[in-house]
Scaffold this active site. Structure first.
Site, PDB file in Angstrom:
ATOM      1  N   ARG A  55       0.846  -1.226  -0.048  1.00 42.19           N
ATOM      2  CA  ARG A  55       0.139  -0.010  -0.095  1.00 42.19           C
ATOM      3  C   ARG A  55       0.994   1.235   0.317  1.00 42.19           C
ATOM      4  O   ARG A  55       2.032   1.221   0.281  1.00 42.19           O
ATOM      5  CB  ARG A  55      -1.076  -0.229   0.986  1.00 42.19           C
ATOM      6  N   GLY A  56       0.267   2.471  -0.045  1.00 39.17           N
ATOM      7  CA  GLY A  56       1.102   3.708  -0.227  1.00 39.17           C
ATOM      8  C   GLY A  56       1.135   3.906  -1.823  1.00 39.17           C
ATOM      9  O   GLY A  56       1.418   3.176  -2.519  1.00 39.17           O
ATOM     10  N   ALA A  57       0.524   5.035  -2.194  1.00 37.10           N
ATOM     11  CA  ALA A  57       0.371   5.582  -3.299  1.00 37.10           C
ATOM     12  C   ALA A  57       1.558   5.230  -4.325  1.00 37.10           C
ATOM     13  O   ALA A  57       1.717   4.602  -5.567  1.00 37.10           O
ATOM     14  CB  ALA A  57       0.137   6.995  -3.664  1.00 37.10           C
ATOM     15  N   ASP A 245      -2.812  10.243  -1.835  1.00 36.98           N
ATOM     16  CA  ASP A 245      -2.899   9.241  -2.934  1.00 36.98           C
ATOM     17  C   ASP A 245      -3.451  10.009  -4.052  1.00 36.98           C
ATOM     18  O   ASP A 245      -3.388   9.583  -5.202  1.00 36.98           O
ATOM     19  CB  ASP A 245      -4.273   8.335  -2.438  1.00 36.98           C
TER      20      ASP A 245
END
Lengths: 357, 357
Positions: A55-57, A245
């Site tokens: 996860r994490g943009a 995001d």
């Protein structure tokens, strides 16, 4: 600059050139276990993004890019044109795995626009796609370090900083966005203390940010998301940092749920608020944050909490679980990018910096 | 009006006249188990308040009152004056068990000021103290029902309401404060839907408010505290309700951590914010909320979270855990009391309503 993962000499997301597949740190198991998953099927990569193995943009953008390379190798197309058609289908599947993040779409478009089917063999196309994905990964690390250097000037010696969600090495390929800025200031010798908000429901703060800070040696305390207002209103916090995001053309920031309330409380107490994002997170096609689709995730993420081995919520309870919220531009002091620190009016200044990218 | 605990025909806190002691529903075990603890030692009652077997400003006020009655029966004093001295020591111990709540001090003072040692026997004094404590308990139920009737007019048919912490029957002797208002509107036939914020760190929303709403049949969804801003800013919420542990003379509300951020997000979206409190929660001796001592609780309450049987935070992490925050009067639409709904300017209007009590 050493990697935060020096002990295992790997990035959050990486292509394995021996085994021909994607390696991802399984972030769902941290901080209890540091495990690396290996994927050779692009459908599994889609699942890993959706289930938040990664996860994490920035990290999911690069993961999707490598996933597209996997799809290219897996495709049974017998012409370059048919391979391109297969890739369009795979890319769409990846886009839908997390609808809010802009980097995902951005990374896929970078690859699809970067290759040309005519006058190519299928084999050459596959290599070209992998090379583009690898370049994205390498660029991400370079851009993050650049952002960290630019943003670190915002942090003064002795600052206590509230940080939301996880924006460190785990949220990117390495190094990270907002947490990268904090780490850079620390490595430049400034004393910092981080109040890590736990970031319900998935607790990326308590799990991942705390773990990363511990690796690097930056002092921190965990607080509930609820408590940020108390620390801000009692003069105990000098800065608020988070990632994003997606950033709209007017500077509205779409980020992990809870960012809006945190920014509001900081603003109410005249504490500066900084979003740190690579310019690939900025979506000039969207006039404002309200136009960004907000992912609604599984209610089980809210309901599955336990304390002392006992479930917390009554049997049969239902929940609502939006994954992101919109922080209006009026609450932001500045947006830090690899191209510079951008101050209001964002509508004018963001366009200039992204256009120059 | 039937009690929410009709199935076990008891109140949250109750004196047992057969066994001569205090009965408390152990709120730490809900919603998994409905267990009643019995105390015959006033030191144990102090421990039960501190460990949050019982919580909620009205409930701990009445619990302390019965605890003082226990202390009177336990005292080995041989003169009424020595009994009074013992009671002063016990009362001080109770006051310190939860420093923020005003009802605790208020209830103890009501009893200590209500008895007179001269021309009394020790036996008569003991009975008088128990009778005063019982009157406080009975008054609390009556006042709560009165507040609920007054406040229910604020709720319109079809309202979706965000509610913070627990303010229901479990937070009082029966019926409750903010949740009592919501319940009254529901029982009067209005359709309501409650977004129950989970209220980290002790999760009184997810555990207790959800459980109470389920008992009464009011529809609800659990949300993370983080998500309130999303629902408020997307027009899905018509009202915000909570209780308070102390209200200052200017209307500043000291309540469970997170109240300030919730009120701020509501205010930012023009959603009305109501605090519901018995007038005993209003402390006219304090000019504003900043003067109220904020209890700092055990960091373990933040760190002890588990998901799927695994701890969430890295080993060795530290936490900070303020139990309350201050919501400035400017964020409140009105304060509902048993004596009426009070609108700004609170400084003038609160004094009038409390003086008239």
């Amino acid at each position: 600059l050493e990697s935060i993962f020096w002990d295992i000499s790997m990035r959050t997301v990486e292509w394995d050139y021996d085994l021909a597949g994607v390696k991802l740190i399984d972030q769902r198991l941290l901080p209890g276990e540091l495990k690396v998953n290996f994927y050779q099927d692009h459908h599994q990569v889609v699942g890993a993004i959706r289930d938040m193995v990664v996860r994490g943009a920035p990290a999911i953008g690069v993961t999707a890019a490598f996933g597209l390379a996997l799809a290219a190798f897996q495709s049974s197309a017998d012409t370059p044109e048919r391979l391109m058609a297969d890739l369009q289908v795979s890319a769409q599947e990846m886009r839908e795995s997390r609808p809010t993040a802009h980097n995902l779409t951005w990374a896929l478009d970078r690859i699809l626009n970067g290759i040309e089917a005519s006058n190519q063999t299928i084999g050459k196309l596959r290599i070209a796609i992998l090379e583009l994905a690898q370049a994205l990964a390498d660029d991400d690390v370079r851009l993050n370090q650049q952002m960290a250097r630019l943003g670190a000037v915002l942090i003064a010696d002795g600052d206590t900083i509230i940080h939301h969600c996880n924006t460190g090495a785990l949220a990117a390929v390495d190094w990270g966005t907002a947490l990268g800025v904090i780490r850079m200031a620390f490595e430049q010798g400034r004393k910092v203390h981080v109040l890590v908000d736990e970031t319900r429901p998935r607790l990326q703060g308590a799990r991942l940010t705390a773990w990363e800070l511990k690796q690097v040696g930056i002092p921190y305390d965990i607080i509930t998301d609820n408590a940020a207002g108390y620390f801000l209103s009692t003069g105990q916090v000098q800065k608020v940092f988070f990632g994003a995001d997606r950033v709209a053309a007017n500077g509205d920031v779409v980020n992990k749920i809870g960012t809006y309330m945190l920014a509001l409380a900081a603003h109410d107490n005249h504490v500066p608020v900084y979003a740190v994002v690579p310019s690939s997170t900025i979506d000039l096609s969207l006039a404002n944050g309200r136009l960004v689709p907000i992912e609604q995730r599984n209610p089980a993420e809210v309901l599955d909490l336990e304390v002392a081995g006992q479930p917390v919520t009554p049997v049969g309870s239902t929940a609502r679980n939006p994954a992101f919220d919109i922080t209006p531009n009026r609450l932001l002091t500045a947006i830090v990018t690899e191209n510079g620190i951008i101050y209001p009016p964002f509508e004018q200044n963001l366009g200039r910096i992204v256009a120059g990218n």
